[in-house]
Design a protein around this motif. Sequence first.
Motif, PDB file in Angstrom:
ATOM      1  N   GLU A 298       0.793  -1.237   0.000  1.00 18.88           N
ATOM      2  CA  GLU A 298       0.000   0.000   0.000  1.00 18.88           C
ATOM      3  C   GLU A 298       0.822   1.282   0.000  1.00 18.88           C
ATOM      4  OE1 GLU A 298      -3.405   0.793   2.414  1.00 18.88           O
ATOM      5  OE2 GLU A 298      -3.683  -1.339   2.767  1.00 18.88           O
ATOM      6  N   GLN A 299       2.099   1.200   0.341  1.00 19.39           N
ATOM      7  CA  GLN A 299       2.903   2.414   0.451  1.00 19.39           C
ATOM      8  C   GLN A 299       2.718   3.290  -0.792  1.00 19.39           C
ATOM      9  OE1 GLN A 299       7.153   1.755   0.633  1.00 19.39           O
ATOM     10  NE2 GLN A 299       7.557   3.809   1.363  1.00 19.39           N
ATOM     11  N   TRP A 300       2.352   4.545  -0.576  1.00 20.69           N
ATOM     12  CA  TRP A 300       2.212   5.571  -1.617  1.00 20.69           C
ATOM     13  C   TRP A 300       1.076   5.284  -2.603  1.00 20.69           C
ATOM     14  CZ3 TRP A 300       7.455   7.641  -3.861  1.00 20.69           C
ATOM     15  CH2 TRP A 300       8.216   8.226  -2.835  1.00 20.69           C
ATOM     16  N   GLN A 301       0.135   4.433  -2.284  1.00 18.60           N
ATOM     17  CA  GLN A 301      -0.892   4.057  -3.250  1.00 18.60           C
ATOM     18  C   GLN A 301      -2.242   4.738  -3.027  1.00 18.60           C
ATOM     19  OE1 GLN A 301       0.202   2.218  -5.967  1.00 18.60           O
ATOM     20  NE2 GLN A 301       2.101   2.649  -4.840  1.00 18.60           N
ATOM     21  N   HIS A 302      -2.337   5.629  -2.036  1.00 18.06           N
ATOM     22  CA  HIS A 302      -3.630   6.242  -1.719  1.00 18.06           C
ATOM     23  C   HIS A 302      -3.561   7.766  -1.639  1.00 18.06           C
ATOM     24  CE1 HIS A 302      -5.435   2.329  -1.005  1.00 18.06           C
ATOM     25  NE2 HIS A 302      -4.354   2.011  -0.343  1.00 18.06           N
ATOM     26  N   GLY A 303      -2.821   8.374  -2.561  1.00 15.85           N
ATOM     27  CA  GLY A 303      -2.815   9.833  -2.619  1.00 15.85           C
ATOM     28  C   GLY A 303      -1.536  10.481  -2.148  1.00 15.85           C
ATOM     29  N   TYR A 304      -0.885   9.906  -1.181  1.00 17.81           N
ATOM     30  CA  TYR A 304       0.370  10.467  -0.668  1.00 17.81           C
ATOM     31  C   TYR A 304       1.544   9.763  -1.330  1.00 17.81           C
ATOM     32  CZ  TYR A 304       4.270  11.452   2.400  1.00 17.81           C
ATOM     33  OH  TYR A 304       5.497  11.824   2.869  1.00 17.81           O
ATOM     34  N   PRO A 305       2.597  10.474  -1.694  1.00 19.65           N
ATOM     35  CA  PRO A 305       2.725  11.927  -1.666  1.00 19.65           C
ATOM     36  C   PRO A 305       1.929  12.576  -2.799  1.00 19.65           C
ATOM     37  CG  PRO A 305       4.740  10.933  -2.509  1.00 19.65           C
ATOM     38  CD  PRO A 305       3.833   9.815  -2.130  1.00 19.65           C
ATOM     39  N   ASP A 306       1.529  13.788  -2.556  1.00 21.57           N
ATOM     40  CA  ASP A 306       0.738  14.524  -3.539  1.00 21.57           C
ATOM     41  C   ASP A 306       1.418  15.852  -3.864  1.00 21.57           C
ATOM     42  OD1 ASP A 306       0.282  16.040  -1.268  1.00 21.57           O
ATOM     43  OD2 ASP A 306      -1.800  15.437  -1.077  1.00 21.57           O
ATOM     44  N   LEU A 307       0.803  16.596  -4.773  1.00 27.18           N
ATOM     45  CA  LEU A 307       1.396  17.861  -5.197  1.00 27.18           C
ATOM     46  C   LEU A 307       1.548  18.831  -4.022  1.00 27.18           C
ATOM     47  CD1 LEU A 307       2.549  19.419  -7.581  1.00 27.18           C
ATOM     48  CD2 LEU A 307       0.231  20.247  -8.073  1.00 27.18           C
TER      49      LEU A 307
END
Length: 183
Positions: free
Chosen positions: A35-44
Amino acid sequence: MEDTLTMRRATASEATRVMEILDDGKRSIARFGIEQWQHGYPDLASVEQDIALGACHVAATAAGELVGALALRLDLDRDYAASGIDWLTANPSEEPVPYAAIHRCATAEAALKRGVMAFLFASAEDLARRAGRSSIRIDTHPGNLAMRSFLAKQGFSELSAFKLSTKGDAETDIVRIAYEKLL
């Protein structure tokens, strides 16, 4: 890498390109089925904040192409302060801190396996030393075997698992492995 690289602070106008590089990193991590980085983070917004703080650094080719990025933070990392980990350097709960922390690092997909991340880490070590830090800390997901192997090759010591505070996204798999390297 056949092209000479330089590392410098990213500018506000480069935030979108930095995000594209991080998106390449997200796709690489997704291949591990974690799941690491798979739900929006990091974002702009996190990239723009790093740039505003002077923490976002990019690897640029001689032609000016941005091929890698990382955030090098010199301030207190709240997750690390609250982790309960037996760090190699002191673990204060307030400033000043004896360490630098690397976060949000990735290589552009087109530049993979060309030494970009090793260059960025070596450059970050130089910056941390010049800032008077005695170590660099980083963490990664237990399933991110490529990053864990890379960190071992770069001389980082694997310390312990810990849980991140929530980042406000939907990620629920928040266990990370902490690493530190004495400078």
